[in-house]
Write an enzyme that holds these catalytic residues in place. Structure first.
Site, PDB file in Angstrom:
ATOM      1  N   ASP A 136      43.588  27.858  38.513  1.00  0.00           N
ATOM      2  CA  ASP A 136      42.806  28.260  39.564  1.00  0.00           C
ATOM      3  C   ASP A 136      43.273  27.740  40.877  1.00  0.00           C
ATOM      4  OD1 ASP A 136      40.953  29.825  40.572  1.00  0.00           O
ATOM      5  OD2 ASP A 136      38.998  28.775  39.923  1.00  0.00           O
ATOM      6  N   LYS A 151      35.190  30.793  36.498  1.00  0.00           N
ATOM      7  CA  LYS A 151      35.181  30.412  37.752  1.00  0.00           C
ATOM      8  C   LYS A 151      34.208  29.098  38.164  1.00  0.00           C
ATOM      9  CE  LYS A 151      37.301  31.601  41.547  1.00  0.00           C
ATOM     10  NZ  LYS A 151      38.829  31.781  41.559  1.00  0.00           N
ATOM     11  N   LYS A 184      35.679  35.268  53.210  1.00  0.00           N
ATOM     12  CA  LYS A 184      34.861  34.758  52.278  1.00  0.00           C
ATOM     13  C   LYS A 184      34.052  33.727  53.134  1.00  0.00           C
ATOM     14  CE  LYS A 184      35.448  32.198  48.239  1.00  0.00           C
ATOM     15  NZ  LYS A 184      36.361  31.377  47.754  1.00  0.00           N
ATOM     16  N   LYS A 219      42.613  23.917  41.159  1.00  0.00           N
ATOM     17  CA  LYS A 219      41.208  23.338  41.079  1.00  0.00           C
ATOM     18  C   LYS A 219      41.101  22.951  39.820  1.00  0.00           C
ATOM     19  CE  LYS A 219      38.229  27.008  43.136  1.00  0.00           C
ATOM     20  NZ  LYS A 219      39.343  28.241  43.276  1.00  0.00           N
TER      21      LYS A 219
HETATM   22  N1  LIG Z   1      42.469  34.082  47.121  1.00  0.00           N
HETATM   23  C1  LIG Z   1      41.868  32.938  46.752  1.00  0.00           C
HETATM   24  O1  LIG Z   1      41.295  32.295  47.833  1.00  0.00           O
HETATM   25  C2  LIG Z   1      41.900  32.362  45.342  1.00  0.00           C
HETATM   26  C3  LIG Z   1      41.428  31.372  45.188  1.00  0.00           C
HETATM   27  C4  LIG Z   1      41.449  30.772  43.891  1.00  0.00           C
HETATM   28  C5  LIG Z   1      41.630  31.472  42.801  1.00  0.00           C
HETATM   29  N2  LIG Z   1      42.068  32.914  43.193  1.00  0.00           N
HETATM   30  C6  LIG Z   1      42.057  33.841  42.143  1.00  0.00           C
HETATM   31  O2  LIG Z   1      43.321  34.672  42.351  1.00  0.00           O
HETATM   32  C7  LIG Z   1      43.121  35.898  41.598  1.00  0.00           C
HETATM   33  C8  LIG Z   1      43.605  37.084  42.541  1.00  0.00           C
HETATM   34  O3  LIG Z   1      43.027  37.151  43.683  1.00  0.00           O
HETATM   35  P1  LIG Z   1      42.870  38.246  44.621  1.00  0.00           P
HETATM   36  O4  LIG Z   1      41.907  38.109  45.828  1.00  0.00           O
HETATM   37  O5  LIG Z   1      44.281  38.646  44.939  1.00  0.00           O
HETATM   38  O6  LIG Z   1      42.218  39.460  43.468  1.00  0.00           O
HETATM   39  P2  LIG Z   1      42.351  40.997  43.514  1.00  0.00           P
HETATM   40  O7  LIG Z   1      41.417  41.464  42.611  1.00  0.00           O
HETATM   41  O8  LIG Z   1      42.556  41.501  45.061  1.00  0.00           O
HETATM   42  O9  LIG Z   1      43.640  41.269  42.823  1.00  0.00           O
HETATM   43  C9  LIG Z   1      44.004  41.089  41.392  1.00  0.00           C
HETATM   44  C10 LIG Z   1      44.871  42.157  41.025  1.00  0.00           C
HETATM   45  O10 LIG Z   1      45.019  41.887  39.585  1.00  0.00           O
HETATM   46  C11 LIG Z   1      45.277  43.317  39.001  1.00  0.00           C
HETATM   47  N3  LIG Z   1      45.196  43.115  37.381  1.00  0.00           N
HETATM   48  C12 LIG Z   1      44.134  42.846  36.998  1.00  0.00           C
HETATM   49  N4  LIG Z   1      44.407  42.522  35.662  1.00  0.00           N
HETATM   50  C13 LIG Z   1      45.770  42.671  35.579  1.00  0.00           C
HETATM   51  C14 LIG Z   1      46.572  42.598  34.371  1.00  0.00           C
HETATM   52  N5  LIG Z   1      46.418  42.241  33.230  1.00  0.00           N
HETATM   53  N6  LIG Z   1      47.988  42.932  34.613  1.00  0.00           N
HETATM   54  C15 LIG Z   1      48.409  43.157  35.851  1.00  0.00           C
HETATM   55  N7  LIG Z   1      47.655  43.204  37.005  1.00  0.00           N
HETATM   56  C16 LIG Z   1      46.245  43.108  36.636  1.00  0.00           C
HETATM   57  C17 LIG Z   1      44.273  44.075  39.619  1.00  0.00           C
HETATM   58  O11 LIG Z   1      44.383  45.502  39.681  1.00  0.00           O
HETATM   59  C18 LIG Z   1      44.289  43.662  41.164  1.00  0.00           C
HETATM   60  O12 LIG Z   1      45.162  44.258  41.737  1.00  0.00           O
HETATM   61  C19 LIG Z   1      41.713  36.035  41.149  1.00  0.00           C
HETATM   62  O13 LIG Z   1      41.576  35.549  39.588  1.00  0.00           O
HETATM   63  C20 LIG Z   1      40.894  34.962  41.815  1.00  0.00           C
HETATM   64  O14 LIG Z   1      39.914  34.381  41.297  1.00  0.00           O
HETATM   65  C21 LIG Z   1      42.033  33.515  44.332  1.00  0.00           C
END
Ligand SMILES: NC(=O)c1ccc[n+]([C@@H]2O[C@H](COP(=O)([O-])OP(=O)(O)OC[C@H]3O[C@@H](n4cnc5c(N)ncnc54)[C@H](O)[C@@H]3O)[C@@H](O)[C@H]2O)c1
Length: 503
Positions: free
Chosen positions: A299, A348, A388, A460
């Site tokens: 994470d 989360k 956010k 995290k």
């Molecule tokens: N942006 C941040 O600050 C942040 C911080 C900590 C953790 N995260 C984690 O990072 C991850 C991505 O964040 P994001 O904002 O880009 O999310 P998002 O939803 O925009 O992108 C995720 C992508 O993954 C694809 N996906 C889902 N399952 C899949 C699979 N099995 N194989 C291939 N593709 C798949 C979806 O179609 C989507 O396009 C999330 O899990 C989020 O919790 C993000």
């Protein structure tokens, strides 16, 4: 690169060698009386100078982080500049510790501190040279997905649009692991009926990516939706052979993220987990070691958590008792939509709540029989998009029964915080893959352990034994290592400041 001369350092065409006297303080606590014995080990570090041609395959390439990651590299590579209503902006790598932070190297002859860029101490991968590929269960080309993400300014999107006309490879999708509200997006799914077939396709994708781009090193980075936690099953998740047999029989205990992780291990690639779910089960950690590769997670430690691990340290290390922290977020991106489902939110909540444990454990005076009361709330508000909003309220007990209340309010595009950390974890992993050490235990030169605890700054819920969540310690561990690799002992820098100034 800075030019370092030290009695403990030498180099040839291929390697930098550094000898280090590792002084370990071994503490024994008997009836609350601690005794310390110092043990010294001579360690010889060897760092390969040539940076490997590296590619990253992002799982979730079309997501907000995936497109921001890709666009950020192209924009920097092309030195892009664009107009916004707040004036003209230029591509940069702000927020990346490897690209935009400095380390104290020592002092000048007058005792003034001298700093140098983090990346100038040992050869490191330039993020502009990272080759990007990957998978997504949505077939939207990256340029359209970049527009959908609403992360970049319109002027930058226009500049990047033509250069991002790429469609991600089809992904592994098993309904139920991510939220039901993602079903509609899943239109780019791997053909093949069995989990074994899927894993073999992912393995082939990795091999093709490596060959087509003439890469020496490939890192697979999970930045797809948060999955639900998997119940650890002793007959599936502990031994690599059981895990492979379970994939063979299509076990429901095998998540999509595990398919990518196992494929990575079998191809000798690194797997890093940017989401909170427990993908890196003991069997996958064992496979990493058996295949001489690394895993890291979990994470991304981006906004609120970074501040939390810093503020808890600030309070607790100065003797103030934090009584409770309530963290509230709302966001309107697809990540927020996925997290609005209970099982995915639970993953989360667990990773966000573990952040304060190390700070509490560091102070048994304040937290002998007590702990910080914590609450984490995440709400999906569609119109907020990728912006956010994070509000935290801290209540602390201060001197003589007083109370101090602190409220922080942070708002920014979520992906603009996460992506620089994604670059860092790739750059640091590539560097760590070039370091070996000989600790005089007759094993010769060995690699770092396969669970990369040195990446804890980026995550995290960092994996690895005895890892620490306290931000300044995580940064110190990395920067100290860079100096040690060059024969500089960081404690000498501290003493040279204080002894000189008191003379
Ligand atoms: N942006 C941040 O600050 C942040 C911080 C900590 C953790 N995260 C984690 O990072 C991850 C991505 O964040 P994001 O904002 O880009 O999310 P998002 O939803 O925009 O992108 C995720 C992508 O993954 C694809 N996906 C889902 N399952 C899949 C699979 N099995 N194989 C291939 N593709 C798949 C979806 O179609 C989507 O396009 C999330 O899990 C989020 O919790 C993000």
């Amino acid at each position: 690169m800075v030019n370092i001369t030290s009695d403990n350092r030498s180099e040839d065409n291929e390697y930098i060698y550094s000898s280090y006297k590792y002084k370990e303080n071994i503490c024994v606590d008997e009836n609350e009386k601690i005794s310390v014995t110092q043990k010294q080990t001579d360690i010889l570090f060897k760092t390969q100078k040539k940076v490997k041609r590296t590619g990253v395959m992002i799982v979730g390439l079309g997501g907000n982080n995936g497109v921001t990651f890709t666009g950020g590299i192209i924009a920097n590579r092309c030195c892009m500049e664009w107009d916004t209503r707040r004036g003209s902006k230029k591509a940069n790598y702000h927020g990346s510790i490897t690209q935009s932070s400095c380390i104290q190297l020592g002092n000048d002859k007058k005792g003034k501190n001298v700093y140098t860029p983090f990346k100038s101490i040992v050869p490191m991968l330039d993020p502009n040279n990272i080759v990007v590929g990957g998978w997504d269960i949505s077939n939207m080309p990256l340029n359209k997905a970049m527009k959908r993400s609403m992360v970049f300014e319109p002027g930058l999107i226009d500049l990047l649009y033509e250069k991002m006309d790429l469609t991600p490879l089809p992904g592994v999708y098993y309904p139920g692991f991510i939220a039901k509200n993602q079903d509609e997006r899943a239109n780019n799914i791997l053909s093949g009926k069995s989990k074994m077939e899927h894993m073999n396709i992912i393995r082939k994708n990795i091999r093709d990516f490596k060959k087509d781009n003439e890469l020496e090193y490939v890192i697979v980075l999970w930045s797809a939706n948060t999955e639900k936690m998997v119940d650890i099953n002793p007959f599936v998740h502990i031994n690599p052979s059981d895990l492979l047999s379970s994939i063979h029989v299509n076990s429901p205990y095998i998540s999509p993220s595990m398919i990518y992780a196992v494929a990575s291990m079998l191809e000798g690639c690194v797997f890093l987990n940017g989401s909170p779910q427990n993908t890196i089960v003991p069997a996958i950690a064992r496979m990493a070691s058996d295949n001489n590769t690394f895993v890291g997670g979990s994470d991304f430690k981006s906004g609120q958590t970074k501040i939390k691990s810093m503020l808890s340290d600030y309070y607790i290390s100065t003797g103030v008792k934090v009584e409770y922290v309530v963290s509230y977020n709302h966001l309107g991106n697809n990540d927020g939509l996925n997290l609005s489902s209970d099982k995915q939110f639970k993953s989360k909540e667990i990773s966000k709540s573990g952040v304060l444990t190390d700070s509490m454990n560091s102070n048994p005076i304040l937290y002998k029989d007590d702990c910080i009361d914590q609450c984490v709330v995440i709400k999906y508000v569609e119109k907020t998009k990728d912006t956010k909003i994070a509000i935290d309220e801290w209540l602390s007990s201060i001197f003589m029964g007083g109370e101090q209340r602190l409220v922080t309010y942070t708002t920014c595009e979520d992906s603009l915080l996460a992506v620089p950390i994604m670059y860092d974890m790739i750059i640091l992993t590539e560097l760590l893959s070039r370091i070996t050490y000989d600790d005089s235990k007759d094993n010769g030169f060995v690699n770092f352990p396969s669970i990369l605890s040195l990446l804890s700054y980026c995550f995290k819920a960092p994996l690895g034994e005895n890892v620490c969540n306290i931000l300044h310690k995580q940064i110190k561990d990395m920067s100290d290592l860079l100096l040690i690799l060059n024969g500089i002992d960081k404690s000498d820098i501290m003493l040279s400041t204080h002894i000189k100034s008191s003379l």
